[in-house]
Scaffold this motif. Structure first.
Motif, mmCIF file in Angstrom:
data_model
loop_
_atom_site.group_PDB
_atom_site.id
_atom_site.type_symbol
_atom_site.label_atom_id
_atom_site.label_comp_id
_atom_site.label_asym_id
_atom_site.label_seq_id
_atom_site.Cartn_x
_atom_site.Cartn_y
_atom_site.Cartn_z
ATOM 1 N N ASN A 1 -6.736 6.355 1.817
ATOM 2 C CA ASN A 1 -7.571 7.222 2.665
ATOM 3 C C ASN A 1 -8.225 6.456 3.816
ATOM 4 O O ASN A 1 -9.069 6.991 4.524
ATOM 5 C CB ASN A 1 -8.643 7.937 1.823
ATOM 6 C CG ASN A 1 -9.668 6.966 1.257
ATOM 7 O OD1 ASN A 1 -9.640 5.776 1.571
ATOM 8 N ND2 ASN A 1 -10.564 7.460 0.423
ATOM 9 N N CYS B 1 -9.667 -0.670 -4.989
ATOM 10 C CA CYS B 1 -9.161 0.590 -4.434
ATOM 11 C C CYS B 1 -9.355 1.751 -5.413
ATOM 12 O O CYS B 1 -8.714 1.800 -6.454
ATOM 13 C CB CYS B 1 -7.678 0.456 -4.074
ATOM 14 S SG CYS B 1 -7.030 2.003 -3.409
ATOM 15 N N LYS C 1 -8.477 4.715 -4.961
ATOM 16 C CA LYS C 1 -7.365 5.667 -4.854
ATOM 17 C C LYS C 1 -6.097 5.161 -5.542
ATOM 18 O O LYS C 1 -5.044 5.815 -5.477
ATOM 19 C CB LYS C 1 -7.048 5.936 -3.371
ATOM 20 C CG LYS C 1 -8.150 6.673 -2.646
ATOM 21 C CD LYS C 1 -8.190 8.090 -3.150
ATOM 22 C CE LYS C 1 -9.295 8.885 -2.501
ATOM 23 N NZ LYS C 1 -9.401 10.234 -3.051
ATOM 24 N N VAL D 1 0.851 -1.204 0.000
ATOM 25 C CA VAL D 1 0.000 0.000 0.000
ATOM 26 C C VAL D 1 0.876 1.240 0.000
ATOM 27 O O VAL D 1 1.853 1.311 0.754
ATOM 28 C CB VAL D 1 -0.882 0.038 1.272
ATOM 29 C CG1 VAL D 1 -1.774 1.278 1.286
ATOM 30 C CG2 VAL D 1 -1.726 -1.212 1.376
ATOM 31 N N ALA E 1 -4.146 2.987 -4.584
ATOM 32 C CA ALA E 1 -3.091 3.015 -3.550
ATOM 33 C C ALA E 1 -2.351 1.686 -3.432
ATOM 34 O O ALA E 1 -1.400 1.590 -2.668
ATOM 35 C CB ALA E 1 -3.716 3.386 -2.198
ATOM 36 N N ILE E 2 -2.824 0.656 -4.180
ATOM 37 C CA ILE E 2 -2.216 -0.671 -4.008
ATOM 38 C C ILE E 2 -1.482 -1.096 -5.271
ATOM 39 O O ILE E 2 -1.993 -0.962 -6.390
ATOM 40 C CB ILE E 2 -3.289 -1.711 -3.630
ATOM 41 C CG1 ILE E 2 -3.912 -1.313 -2.289
ATOM 42 C CG2 ILE E 2 -2.689 -3.118 -3.550
ATOM 43 C CD1 ILE E 2 -4.980 -2.232 -1.781
HETATM 44 S S1 SF4 Z 1 -5.773 0.918 0.049
HETATM 45 FE FE1 SF4 Z 1 -7.438 1.823 -1.136
HETATM 46 S S2 SF4 Z 1 -9.250 0.540 -0.708
HETATM 47 FE FE2 SF4 Z 1 -7.696 0.081 0.866
HETATM 48 S S3 SF4 Z 1 -8.182 1.461 2.577
HETATM 49 FE FE3 SF4 Z 1 -6.651 2.514 1.327
HETATM 50 S S4 SF4 Z 1 -7.858 3.751 -0.116
HETATM 51 FE FE4 SF4 Z 1 -9.287 2.253 0.764
#
Ligand code: SF4
Ligand code: SF4
Length: 281
Positions: free
Chosen positions: A221, A261, A263, A215, A265-266
């Motif tokens: 977020n 996700c 965002k 991540v 983010a992964i």
């Molecule tokens: S990685 Fe993406 S889906 Fe997982 S908590 Fe963070 S923002 Fe949310």
């Protein structure tokens, strides 16, 4: 790299070698018989998983011996590996035909027909593999119309896999006498026998993917959408940071968390490049 990459992939990803899907591998009578038994006698699979459940009550040394024996035998006969969507896409690009069938696991565990499994072949219309299925009493595979094979284009199949991913299902390739690969499936721990065996009963029937997720905390977020979908319990939440984190040693590299996700983010990284997880299979 997993054992199969070394033995059947010349040190590269074994499931990306077209030779491992070759039609002539189905000339082997042992392989044809295994496929017939596998799909023609679903009750035997149900019995097998119940026996693994019994194993939980056995003394530790018995469990260890039996676990090792079962995994060794299944590596020869019917073993899987988790593959993220980009690898599924590569497979779909080089195979010649894609046929969707009902999942034998859901047939056993739920008693319902879920069309989550895809026969892939280097021959038109599913080739000899589908012919073997047609010759046995496994009409559930084809749905209500036993003559109705559901052939899919590469594009339609890829979209279907993306939809399965949104449902939280993880993609897996499967051998029928290794190294022949006959199918790409969409699994979850709740209803798939191999995942139950691997995760619940600790008898591995699936390799992890050749990838591990991580991540980017600057983008996360903390919505936790990903956490709810991970089939492998690899995602945790830090209340102090209000972000999730991925435990690399638990991650199977399926990429389901990445798909959900919003965002971005992964990321998935090659397993070999992540020291904590590089040697885990
Ligand atoms: S990685 Fe993406 S889906 Fe997982 S908590 Fe963070 S923002 Fe949310
Ligand atoms: S954390 Fe790993 S195992 Fe869990 S969903 Fe993401 S890629 Fe799959």
């Amino acid at each position: 790299m997993c054992d199969f990459c070394h033995k059947h992939g010349e040190g590269k990803k074994w499931y990306l070698r077209a030779e491992n899907y070759a039609e002539d591998l189905l000339s082997d009578l042992r392989r044809r018989n295994l496929i017939s038994r596998f799909f023609g006698q679903p009750e035997e699979l149900g019995k097998g998983i119940n026996q693994l459940g019994q194993l939980e009550k056995a003394p530790g040394f018995v469990r260890r011996v039996m676990t090792s024996r079962v995994t060794k035998k299944m590596k020869k006969q019917h073993f899987g590996q988790v593959v993220p969507i980009e690898e599924v896409q590569k497979i779909l690009e080089f195979v010649t035909s894609i046929v969707r069938v009902s999942c034998i696991c859901r047939h056993i565990t739920l008693g319902s027909e879920k069309r989550y499994c895809y026969g892939v072949s280097m021959a038109p219309n599913g080739g000899k593999f589908v012919q073997i299925l047609r010759d046995i009493d496994a009409k559930y595979l084809f749905g209500p119309d036993p003559t109705g094979l559901e052939s899919l284009s590469k594009e339609v199949a890829l979209e279907a896999f993306k939809e399965h991913e949104k449902e939280g299902l993880c993609h897996t390739v499967w051998t029928f006498i290794t190294p022949f690969i006959g199918g790409v499936c969409n699994c979850d721990q709740s209803d798939c026998l191999a995942m139950q065996s691997t995760m619940r009963y600790k008898v591995p029937l699936i390799f992890r993917a050749e990838y591990v997720a991580s991540v980017n905390p600057d983008l996360c977020n903390g919505c936790r959408q990903c956490l709810h979908l991970c089939q492998f319990g690899a995602i945790g939440y830090s209340a102090a940071q209000e972000k999730v984190f991925i435990e690399a040693r638990r991650c199977y590299g399926c990429g389901i968390c990445r798909a959900v996700c919003k965002k971005n983010a992964i990321l998935l990284q090659e397993r070999q490049s992540v020291p904590l997880a590089a040697t885990l299979r």
